[in-house]
Each structure stands twice: as C-alpha cells, then as structure tokens.
Design an enzyme around this catalytic site. Structure first.
Site, PDB file in Angstrom:
ATOM      1  N   HIS A 131      26.211   1.068   3.108  1.00  0.00           N
ATOM      2  CA  HIS A 131      25.071   1.393   2.255  1.00  0.00           C
ATOM      3  C   HIS A 131      25.235   0.715   0.899  1.00  0.00           C
ATOM      4  O   HIS A 131      26.311   0.235   0.556  1.00  0.00           O
ATOM      5  CB  HIS A 131      24.960   2.911   2.055  1.00  0.00           C
ATOM      6  CG  HIS A 131      26.150   3.494   1.347  1.00  0.00           C
ATOM      7  ND1 HIS A 131      27.341   3.763   2.000  1.00  0.00           N
ATOM      8  CD2 HIS A 131      26.341   3.828   0.044  1.00  0.00           C
ATOM      9  CE1 HIS A 131      28.212   4.261   1.143  1.00  0.00           C
ATOM     10  NE2 HIS A 131      27.639   4.295  -0.051  1.00  0.00           N
ATOM     11  N   LYS A 154      31.605  -0.759   4.273  1.00  0.00           N
ATOM     12  CA  LYS A 154      30.613   0.052   3.565  1.00  0.00           C
ATOM     13  C   LYS A 154      29.240  -0.239   4.153  1.00  0.00           C
ATOM     14  O   LYS A 154      28.816  -1.394   4.227  1.00  0.00           O
ATOM     15  CB  LYS A 154      30.642  -0.287   2.069  1.00  0.00           C
ATOM     16  CG  LYS A 154      29.730   0.592   1.222  1.00  0.00           C
ATOM     17  CD  LYS A 154      29.826   0.231  -0.255  1.00  0.00           C
ATOM     18  CE  LYS A 154      28.904   1.112  -1.084  1.00  0.00           C
ATOM     19  NZ  LYS A 154      28.932   0.740  -2.515  1.00  0.00           N
TER      20      LYS A 154
END
Length: 230
Positions: free
Chosen positions: A110, A108
């Site tokens: 963000h 991931k």
C-alpha cells in the site's frame, strides 16, 4: 604493511576495535566454525560512529570504483544504515549525489512507496554498488543480486564493498567469499580492510598489552591453517 596511502585503513581498524565491532576471543560462526575473531556492524549505534563509518566506506568505494555509479544498494537490515551513512559521506567528501536503495524483508502492498524497495527506485541504466558489513560464505548475495537486477529495468552492478575480508574459504570452495562472488557474478567484490591487514596493524610481537598478543596470533594462525583461502 600499510602504506601512508592507506592511512584510512589503519584508522578504520582502530575504529572497529574502539567501537567493539571487531572482537577477539572464541566465537561460533553461523557456519559452525570456531573463530578467534568476530565482526558485528550492528554495534555501530551512535551518530558519530555512523558518520565516521560512512566516511570510511565512501573512501574505500571511491578508491575501488571511482565516481561512475548512481546507486548504493544496502540489503536489509544492516545494509540500510550502511547505505544511508555512506551516501551522506560521499556527497560531503566527493561532491556527488549518490542515491540509496534498500529492500524490505516483506513487500509493502500500500501507499506511494509500495513494493519491495526502500529509498530510491532503480532506474533504467543505473550503475549500482552493493554495500554490506561482512560476508563469510557469500550466500547473502544470492538474495541481493536478484533483487537488484529483477526490477524490470536494465541496471549494472559495478561492484560490492564490505567492511572486512575475512580471507577464509567459502563453503565448498578453496577461494574466499569475495573471490567467489567475483567469479560467479562477474563484478569485483572488495573490502575496506582484510584480516591480514588487521593482524599487521594490531599484532605487536612480545607485547602483552597489544590487541593481538602472541597467544592470540597463534590462534589466528591456526584458524587460517584450517580455514584460510588459497
């Protein structure tokens, strides 16, 4: 034979059968081997099943490794619900707060929780137990171990716990996958129950209504004659 001290093992074996997680018949494994039994932890799908599953794992982990660990790491994907259910059970049964941690298949990029990990971060000095459903070849740990030890902090893997020790030799080895993991990585790899304990609990000679009948026992014996570990 299962002793009174190991009653949770007998209960867990019955539980696997009742939940249709442990099945008997004819199955082709990922390795290509033809097996008379198969275990799929993905068949635990209800709240009560996951609650009980976490309790069995917690009891086995406590018996094997005690309380001297901080994090339970469950590799994606099946290891995620296993780790969550087990840390909840561990808190209730033993009064110790263990953190859960898992990995994402895709990083991931963000948000506040960006990165490869899901759940707790791994911290300096953490002692980690890895939790999985089952391992036949020991290959999964080749992906999991570098994730656990590669987060830029000093952690110790205390051990690994799986549901079932299939007790068959790993590819290119005469030893079981769990023994191969222990030999290669230096930490104990354990199971809630072994396949020999399953047979001991479910086989009733001459009883055609038993889960493991004489015919099925013959098939299991033949499988282990070919694929059993030393």
């Amino acid at each position: 034979m299962l002793t009174a001290m190991e009653q949770y093992k007998k209960e867990f074996i019955d539980f696997m059968v009742e939940c249709k997680v442990l099945k008997f018949g004819s199955f082709t494994l990922k390795s290509g081997r033809k097996s008379p039994f198969f275990m799929n932890a993905g068949a635990y799908v209800t709240g009560s099943q996951l609650m009980k599953l976490g309790e069995y794992y917690a009891q086995a982990i406590h018996a094997a490794f005690g309380d001297d660990f901080d994090v339970l790491f469950g590799p994606a994907y099946k290891g995620i619900p296993l780790s969550v259910a087990t840390v909840i059970a561990y808190s209730r049964l033993y009064g110790k707060e263990i953190r859960y941690c898992s990995n994402r298949k895709e990083v991931k990029d963000h948000g506040a929780d960006k990165g490869v990990l899901l759940g707790s971060e791994l911290k300096e000095g953490d002692r980690v137990v890895i939790i999985e459903d089952v391992t036949t070849s020991g290959k999964s740990i080749e992906e999991t171990y570098p994730i656990v030890t590669g987060q830029g902090v000093n952690v110790t893997v205390v051990g690994e716990m799986v549901s079932l020790n299939r007790e068959e030799r790993a590819p290119e080895s005469t030893k079981s996958a769990l023994d191969t993991i222990t030999e290669r990585y230096g930490f104990p790899a354990r199971a809630i129950v072994s396949m020999s304990e399953v047979v001991d609990a479910l086989y009733k000679p001459g009883d055609s209504s038993a889960v493991i009948t004489d015919e099925l026992k013959t098939q299991i014996d033949a499988y282990y004659k070919e694929w059993g570990c030393q």
